[in-house]
Design a protein around this motif. Structure first.
Motif, PDB file in Angstrom:
ATOM      1  N   PRO A   1      -2.297   5.792 -30.043  1.00  0.00           N
ATOM      2  CA  PRO A   1      -1.769   7.154 -29.958  1.00  0.00           C
ATOM      3  C   PRO A   1      -2.670   8.187 -30.630  1.00  0.00           C
ATOM      4  N   HIS A   2      -2.867   9.298 -29.910  1.00  0.00           N
ATOM      5  CA  HIS A   2      -3.752  10.356 -30.420  1.00  0.00           C
ATOM      6  C   HIS A   2      -3.004  11.649 -30.722  1.00  0.00           C
ATOM      7  N   HIS A   3      -2.080  12.044 -29.847  1.00  0.00           N
ATOM      8  CA  HIS A   3      -1.421  13.332 -30.033  1.00  0.00           C
ATOM      9  C   HIS A   3      -0.017  13.247 -29.443  1.00  0.00           C
ATOM     10  N   VAL A   4       0.900  14.057 -29.986  1.00  0.00           N
ATOM     11  CA  VAL A   4       2.273  14.082 -29.498  1.00  0.00           C
ATOM     12  C   VAL A   4       2.691  15.516 -29.214  1.00  0.00           C
ATOM     13  N   ALA A   5       3.694  15.649 -28.363  1.00  0.00           N
ATOM     14  CA  ALA A   5       4.300  16.943 -28.057  1.00  0.00           C
ATOM     15  C   ALA A   5       5.774  16.714 -27.767  1.00  0.00           C
ATOM     16  N   PHE A   6       6.562  17.791 -27.784  1.00  0.00           N
ATOM     17  CA  PHE A   6       8.008  17.670 -27.682  1.00  0.00           C
ATOM     18  C   PHE A   6       8.566  18.644 -26.656  1.00  0.00           C
ATOM     19  N   GLU A   7       9.638  18.216 -26.009  1.00  0.00           N
ATOM     20  CA  GLU A   7      10.376  19.145 -25.174  1.00  0.00           C
ATOM     21  C   GLU A   7      10.922  20.273 -26.058  1.00  0.00           C
ATOM     22  N   PRO A   8      10.924  21.511 -25.550  1.00  0.00           N
ATOM     23  CA  PRO A   8      11.395  22.640 -26.378  1.00  0.00           C
ATOM     24  C   PRO A   8      12.788  22.432 -26.953  1.00  0.00           C
ATOM     25  N   GLY A   9      13.675  21.789 -26.215  1.00  0.00           N
ATOM     26  CA  GLY A   9      15.008  21.538 -26.741  1.00  0.00           C
ATOM     27  C   GLY A   9      15.124  20.273 -27.551  1.00  0.00           C
ATOM     28  N   GLY A  10      14.033  19.533 -27.683  1.00  0.00           N
ATOM     29  CA  GLY A  10      14.025  18.328 -28.499  1.00  0.00           C
ATOM     30  C   GLY A  10      14.548  17.094 -27.822  1.00  0.00           C
ATOM     31  N   GLY A  11      14.725  17.113 -26.499  1.00  0.00           N
ATOM     32  CA  GLY A  11      15.325  15.968 -25.825  1.00  0.00           C
ATOM     33  C   GLY A  11      14.391  14.818 -25.553  1.00  0.00           C
ATOM     34  N   ALA A  12      13.099  15.016 -25.695  1.00  0.00           N
ATOM     35  CA  ALA A  12      12.129  13.945 -25.442  1.00  0.00           C
ATOM     36  C   ALA A  12      10.836  14.298 -26.149  1.00  0.00           C
ATOM     37  N   TRP A  13      10.000  13.276 -26.344  1.00  0.00           N
ATOM     38  CA  TRP A  13       8.665  13.519 -26.881  1.00  0.00           C
ATOM     39  C   TRP A  13       7.646  12.769 -26.047  1.00  0.00           C
ATOM     40  N   TYR A  14       6.409  13.223 -26.129  1.00  0.00           N
ATOM     41  CA  TYR A  14       5.312  12.691 -25.330  1.00  0.00           C
ATOM     42  C   TYR A  14       4.190  12.237 -26.263  1.00  0.00           C
ATOM     43  N   VAL A  15       3.483  11.217 -25.850  1.00  0.00           N
ATOM     44  CA  VAL A  15       2.356  10.725 -26.635  1.00  0.00           C
ATOM     45  C   VAL A  15       1.253  10.271 -25.686  1.00  0.00           C
ATOM     46  N   THR A  16       0.006  10.485 -26.101  1.00  0.00           N
ATOM     47  CA  THR A  16      -1.135   9.973 -25.354  1.00  0.00           C
ATOM     48  C   THR A  16      -1.665   8.731 -26.042  1.00  0.00           C
ATOM     49  N   LEU A  17      -1.871   7.661 -25.264  1.00  0.00           N
ATOM     50  CA  LEU A  17      -2.504   6.438 -25.746  1.00  0.00           C
ATOM     51  C   LEU A  17      -3.895   6.389 -25.135  1.00  0.00           C
ATOM     52  N   ILE A  18      -4.916   6.381 -25.964  1.00  0.00           N
ATOM     53  CA  ILE A  18      -6.288   6.582 -25.492  1.00  0.00           C
ATOM     54  C   ILE A  18      -6.764   5.442 -24.604  1.00  0.00           C
ATOM     55  N   SER A  19      -6.597   4.227 -25.069  1.00  0.00           N
ATOM     56  CA  SER A  19      -7.124   3.072 -24.341  1.00  0.00           C
ATOM     57  C   SER A  19      -6.002   2.387 -23.585  1.00  0.00           C
ATOM     58  N   GLY A  20      -6.375   1.389 -22.784  1.00  0.00           N
ATOM     59  CA  GLY A  20      -5.375   0.648 -22.034  1.00  0.00           C
ATOM     60  C   GLY A  20      -5.930  -0.683 -21.590  1.00  0.00           C
TER      61      GLY A  20
ATOM     62  N   THR B   1      -7.717  -2.213 -15.754  1.00  0.00           N
ATOM     63  CA  THR B   1      -8.309  -1.016 -15.151  1.00  0.00           C
ATOM     64  C   THR B   1      -7.369   0.170 -15.205  1.00  0.00           C
ATOM     65  N   SER B   2      -6.233   0.006 -15.906  1.00  0.00           N
ATOM     66  CA  SER B   2      -5.216   1.059 -15.903  1.00  0.00           C
ATOM     67  C   SER B   2      -5.580   2.232 -16.782  1.00  0.00           C
ATOM     68  N   GLY B   3      -6.550   2.061 -17.669  1.00  0.00           N
ATOM     69  CA  GLY B   3      -6.914   3.141 -18.570  1.00  0.00           C
ATOM     70  C   GLY B   3      -5.844   3.404 -19.603  1.00  0.00           C
ATOM     71  N   GLY B   4      -5.872   4.614 -20.170  1.00  0.00           N
ATOM     72  CA  GLY B   4      -4.886   4.979 -21.170  1.00  0.00           C
ATOM     73  C   GLY B   4      -3.563   5.336 -20.539  1.00  0.00           C
ATOM     74  N   ALA B   5      -2.654   5.864 -21.373  1.00  0.00           N
ATOM     75  CA  ALA B   5      -1.311   6.160 -20.878  1.00  0.00           C
ATOM     76  C   ALA B   5      -0.783   7.426 -21.517  1.00  0.00           C
ATOM     77  N   ILE B   6       0.130   8.078 -20.803  1.00  0.00           N
ATOM     78  CA  ILE B   6       0.923   9.186 -21.317  1.00  0.00           C
ATOM     79  C   ILE B   6       2.382   8.757 -21.191  1.00  0.00           C
ATOM     80  N   LEU B   7       3.092   8.732 -22.304  1.00  0.00           N
ATOM     81  CA  LEU B   7       4.467   8.252 -22.308  1.00  0.00           C
ATOM     82  C   LEU B   7       5.431   9.380 -22.641  1.00  0.00           C
ATOM     83  N   LYS B   8       6.590   9.327 -22.007  1.00  0.00           N
ATOM     84  CA  LYS B   8       7.719  10.194 -22.326  1.00  0.00           C
ATOM     85  C   LYS B   8       8.782   9.325 -22.978  1.00  0.00           C
ATOM     86  N   LEU B   9       9.238   9.703 -24.179  1.00  0.00           N
ATOM     87  CA  LEU B   9      10.057   8.823 -25.000  1.00  0.00           C
ATOM     88  C   LEU B   9      11.303   9.538 -25.517  1.00  0.00           C
ATOM     89  N   SER B  10      12.278   8.756 -25.925  1.00  0.00           N
ATOM     90  CA  SER B  10      13.521   9.299 -26.441  1.00  0.00           C
ATOM     91  C   SER B  10      13.348   9.782 -27.879  1.00  0.00           C
TER      92      SER B  10
END
Length: 556
Positions: free
Chosen positions: A193-212, A215-224
């Motif tokens: 994980p490198h960086h996170v961000a949040f929904e304005p109302g706080g209902g979810a958060w996002y994170v970037t995973l650099i590696s993977g 051949t899928s590469g990294g990932a961007i996840l939406k989480l509770s």
């Protein structure tokens, strides 16, 4: 040898519980002289703190500061006391392996000094029982509330070298959750994980995973963001997308779009940034004529996106409506361009705080810098007349670049200001003008007034045993009295408090890990005083504050 049955300890505990309820005096637990060695804890199914865990911990007196064979007073072992005992992360609900109550015995040599030496009195089945209780949420009663599930002001800290995010309660400075992405089916070696961000109302958060993997590469996840949920359960993941080495996130609160740049750890030929639909998690790529667009920011109205080449000294303005990308070069290079931010406009009729204080702006309301949160806000008169002011850190020239972005998308360099040695991921405070700038090479933090372009303070906590070592990301405290900084410590300059043992070699021997495998997050007062340092794993990187029900600093 265990001589008595499991039923006996339950009988002792329940009898004591009834007496406690009747007299409303002493806490539940076996009668004096109870010996946990008489119980087979591997066979004990009920994970109840008051009737099973508390009597065990009290009998072993695990919170005693010195080694003793005497039992402890059960009154000293209330659940709240246990959760606040020892260093941060002593008990992390749902994460027994990461909780210090188990690590002090499992991951340190027997000869190492630990804060609570009586933890070594716990027998193997007792340790396993405590671990099962933690994995179930460390609740007072089965089905009860998970500790810290009512926390309000949080810090999400990326531990990039170990593929997890630590969630810290800003008030108590405790690690209250650990989100391990390997457990969620998203391995990310060597960099997570490198960086996170949040929904304005706080209902979810996002994170970037650099590696993977593969051949899928990294990932961007939406989480509770539900703190009552086990972060290792599949339902914790609300969505995902795959891409190559994702890095910084800029969330547009005026739409469903989120913009994702490339990590500094990308191959030098990697180009293009991503536009992600936060509802569907579908992505499109915007091609760039330069490589590694790392810095990312979006204006509060979502009209323009700013990015820059990691090397080469080029900046770009993207118009999401026309899909035009305007490129220009930054004079005075060579530049290693790290981090864009759009300064907030003051609104709501409240005056800005004095520079360097970050006071006067409560995290939970609307009187924030417009770009400091992802919440769309009406522009001030100055913004309406002159557009937006943006800052960009230039690591190679030790400067902060100031730009004016007109309402038609024209970008002009207006000023430069000196920072420390190697300015990195700067963060704007809640007042919209106080800039926290970690100086990665200088082990300092520059506090700069973005209005006057003057340095108001340089925080240098890099003396022997000082915590700042390759500082990566800062975050303002919600009440303006503190700020926080992650230190990557990849050079091992900072000596961790606990040298955890690494994996066993071919001969089964575990050696202490080197200092470079540990970083930290440190809390500072606004005058630069170190308030607390929390030891983390390898390569701490991005960090963002979050307020439950409100959201966080998506764009920073």
């Amino acid at each position: 040898m265990r001589l008595f049955s499991v039923c006996l300890v339950a009988t002792f505990a329940l009898a004591s519980l009834s007496a406690c309820d009747a007299a409303d005096a002493s806490p539940p637990g076996p009668s004096p002289g109870f010996d946990p060695s008489t119980v087979d804890y591997d066979a004990l199914a009920r994970l109840d703190y008051e009737t099973e865990v508390r009597p065990l911990l009290a009998a072993r007196n695990v919170l005693a500061p010195t080694a003793t064979d005497a039992a402890g007073d059960p009154a000293d072992y209330a659940l709240d006391a246990l959760m606040m005992a020892g260093p941060s992360g002593f008990v992390i609900p749902f994460d027994a392996a990461g909780s210090l109550i188990t690590r002090f015995v499992a991951d340190l040599p027997d000869s190492a000094t630990i804060p609570f030496p009586n933890l070594r009195r716990l027998e193997p089945d007792e340790r396993r029982f405590v671990s099962r209780w933690i994995e179930a949420g460390a609740r007072a009663t089965p089905g009860g509330a998970v500790p810290f599930s009512d926390a309000q002001h949080l810090l999400f800290v990326c531990v990039q070298g170990e593929n997890y995010v630590d969630v810290l309660d800003e008030h108590s400075m405790r690690t209250i959750r650990r989100v391990r992405f390997n457990d969620l089916g998203f391995p990310s070696a060597p960099y997570g994980p490198h960086h996170v961000a949040f929904e304005p109302g706080g209902g979810a958060w996002y994170v970037t995973l650099i590696s993977g993997s593969g051949t899928s590469g990294g990932a961007i996840l939406k989480l509770s963001t539900d703190l009552s949920m086990d972060p290792s359960t599949p339902a914790y993941v609300l969505g995902s997308a795959r891409t190559t080495t994702p890095g910084m996130i800029a969330l547009d609160a005026s739409s469903d779009r989120m913009y994702v740049g490339r990590s500094t750890l990308s191959a030098s030929t990697t180009s293009g940034f991503l536009v992600l639909d936060r509802t569907t998690m579908a992505m499109t790529e915007v091609a760039t004529p330069f490589n590694v667009p790392h810095a990312m920011a979006v204006t509060p109205d979502g009209k323009f996106v700013l990015t820059a080449s990691l090397t080469g000294g080029q900046v770009a303005v993207y118009n999401p409506v026309t899909e035009d990308l305007a490129i220009q070069s930054v004079p005075g290079g060579p530049h290693e361009l790290i981090h864009f931010a759009v300064l907030g406009a003051h609104h709501g009729g409240r005056a800005a705080a004095a520079p360097g204080t970050m006071a006067g702006m409560d995290h939970s309301g609307m009187d924030h810098g417009t770009m400091d949160h992802g919440t769309a806000a009406p522009a001030s008169a100055a913004t309406a007349m002159h557009g937006y002011e943006a800052t960009l850190t230039s690591k190679s020239t030790n400067t902060i670049l100031f730009f004016n972005l007109s309402l038609t998308g024209d970008l002009a360099l207006t000023a430069t200001a000196p920072a420390g040695n190697g300015p990195y991921h700067a963060h704007v405070g809640h007042d919209g003008r106080t800039m926290l700038i970690p100086d990665q090479r200088g082990d300092t933090v520059t506090i700069l007034d973005a209005v006057t372009h003057e340095t108001t303070r340089t925080v240098a906590a890099s003396a022997p045993d000082g915590p700042l070592s390759q500082p990566h990301s800062p975050a303002p405290g919600h009440d303006g009295t503190r700020f926080f900084v992650t230190s990557s410590n990849l050079n091992g300059k900072w000596a961790p408090v606990y040298d955890w043992l690494g994996p066993a070699d071919a001969a089964g021997v575990r050696a202490p890990l080197p200092a470079a495998r540990f970083g930290n997050v440190t809390a500072f007062s606004m005058d630069g005083t170190v308030l607390e340092t929390i030891q983390l794993g390898a390569y701490p990187s991005g960090m963002e504050p979050f307020t439950v029900g409100v959201g966080g600093h998506e764009s920073m």
